[in-house]
Write an enzyme that holds these catalytic residues in place. Sequence first.
Site, mmCIF file in Angstrom:
data_model
loop_
_atom_site.group_PDB
_atom_site.id
_atom_site.type_symbol
_atom_site.label_atom_id
_atom_site.label_comp_id
_atom_site.label_asym_id
_atom_site.label_seq_id
_atom_site.Cartn_x
_atom_site.Cartn_y
_atom_site.Cartn_z
ATOM 1 N N GLU A 130 0.612 -1.048 0.174
ATOM 2 C CA GLU A 130 0.213 0.112 0.006
ATOM 3 C C GLU A 130 0.816 1.094 0.286
ATOM 4 O OE1 GLU A 130 -3.787 1.570 2.346
ATOM 5 O OE2 GLU A 130 -2.421 -0.264 2.906
ATOM 6 N N SER A 168 21.145 -2.103 34.016
ATOM 7 C CA SER A 168 20.114 -1.820 35.918
ATOM 8 C C SER A 168 20.970 -3.781 36.089
ATOM 9 C CB SER A 168 19.231 -1.858 35.957
ATOM 10 O OG SER A 168 18.524 -3.042 35.790
#
Length: 710
Positions: A45, A359
């Site tokens: 598209e 972390s």
Amino acid sequence: MPNLITVATCSLNQWSLDFDGNLERILESIRIAKDRGAKLRIGPELEITGYGCQDHFLEGDTHLHAWEVLAKIIESEEAQDMVVDVGMPVAHKNVIYNCRIIIHNRRILLIRPKMWLANDGNYRELRWFTPWAKHRQTEEFYLPRMIAEITGQTTVTFGDAVVSTGDTCIGVEMCEELFTPGAPHIDQSLDGVEIFTNSSGSHHELRKLSTRIELIKEATLKAGGIYLYANQQGCDGDRLYYDGCSFICLNGKVIAQGSQFSLNDIEVVTATVDIQEVRAHRSSSSRSIQASRTSPYERVRAETRLSSDKAGDLLEWEVTKPGEFKYNTPEEEIALGPACWLWDYLRRSRTQGYFVPLSGGIDSCATATIVYSMCLQVSKAAAEGNLQVIADARRIAGEPEGSDYLPTDPREFCGRIFHTCYMGTENSSIETRKRAKDLAEAIGSYHVDLNMDTVITSIRTLFLFVTNKKPEFRAHGGSNAENLALQNIQARLRMLLAYLFAQLLPWVRGKVGGLLVLGSANVDESLRGYLTKYDCSSADVNPIGAISKTDLKSFIAYAQLAFNLPVLEEFLEAVPTAELEPITEDYVQADEADMGMTYDELSVYGRLRKNEKLGPYGMFTKLVSEWGHRLSPVEIAEKVKLFFFEYARNRHKMTTLTPSYHAEAYSPDDNRFDLRPFLYPSRFPWQFRKIDAMAAALPDRSKSIKAKRE
């Protein structure tokens, strides 16, 4: 006697407003299709402009350049002697339509506007386009002079028509139209259309692919026919990743399939079919009675035949056989989708790599593992000789012109383009620091380890100097306000340090350029607001921002074996914690305890809120029936009220949410997907009173069930 037709569909990694690149990829896909003997080629598209142009669709420049690209396609040698279907915006009578343009031998056969537009979730087509409401009607369209000079046509047919060749009939169905109850393929099939084309801009979402596959299989099983599905592939400039997977279906069975995730810019899928199979499939008398009563479509003639009945072709051509459609598991989708999206983002932003603060927890671990998956995909593509990937990898890695470097070792390539950092404080544990270091070593990232206590102390000292007040953690006797402020200092300083290191680490290593900072907040934390505004959840892009904690854990378990990373087991076993408060003998900060709800519960709340469109009262009544066997109505009421209170009071954080890879249908992304207020009456007085009244009136089923078990 068999009538064999070879058809082609494709996935293209188009980029919004990249007219040069888009044209090159379109022409190459046509050339590949022709080389394979295809007489019909369709593409994604809006492939000429790119699907994600958004408000650029309203600009005259976009339309001008689209026609200029179309002119080059029409007059190209590649596009001769076959029917070619391409997509672009077209303004007709000052109204903008999303269109397919079907061409053959330097002539435009038909401009077919989209009739049903996608306008929910991630899509806003009605903002830029108007649906064609004149079904089975056409008008004259006056061609721009540049096109008329090539085709010799003044006007062409514009509207809801079909294309008739000497041996079959082709109908267009565009993306959203397939999903509507009255999809065009039904009436088209009754009027004799045998080949359906669907050019799509369909994005990846976890567990979504089967929906479109089953709809197309069902469509051709009931109506009969050859169905060609083309899809955009890659990141064309936004949060979405279009996942390709172009395929061809015949009479309810998939006969050819492309990949769902790929670093290839062009992927062409072809199949050779016998059109007589369609006619045999449609031979029932009830269908024939319905077909005899249907209203006809206008047929636009194409002076060509798609099929071959030559004896030599019948001997040489091999009819494509049906097979089972191959799906990726959700864990594989997470491994591949965000990785391909990150690669497109990295190469198209022309930066030198990624940076992520590790972390030691599972979220930043998942982000880092996805980057490593990206490196694995790059290495695989390079080993297969993908020249585009090799060229991009050399440029990103800082290789000089003419280098023969090949990124075939994923750890080595990861060490060049991926940078990680552990930002510890006095509240950090030895375990998280070790996990971060071990993960960096396992994937090969360039790793930095630092303590930021001196910076935090400086901020606290400044506050003391200005106010003569010294805030303390709750563990040291401080109030909730003090405790929260001291946590947020750490979180926001990590964001500052992340950008400092991202800008300067290449310089430290003797290279030029900068790094993109990756976020690592998951969809559930964003939904609950369990993150600090402008902390290290703030980043340039976030590959896991729309993935649930539950799915991330499943992905890490999968990657442990699939990527041979034994270190990931430690992350699965670790208790999620922010490590922003002091650890004491009787207290260790834990995410789920802080939030007052589990990650699994958050996923349920998120889906009910967004997917099932339930407010507080509706969610409560739904959960009473689902959770009533283990919780009392009052307990469920408290859980629902807590969720909506926290969601509402933290909604403002979504206005600054890092652009995230879209993966989950309940993403709270305020910027595009989840359009809701950010200033709520967060205690929902009317709604909560109604919940409390209903909870008090309902019997407690959990007691009787617990009593039976005992």
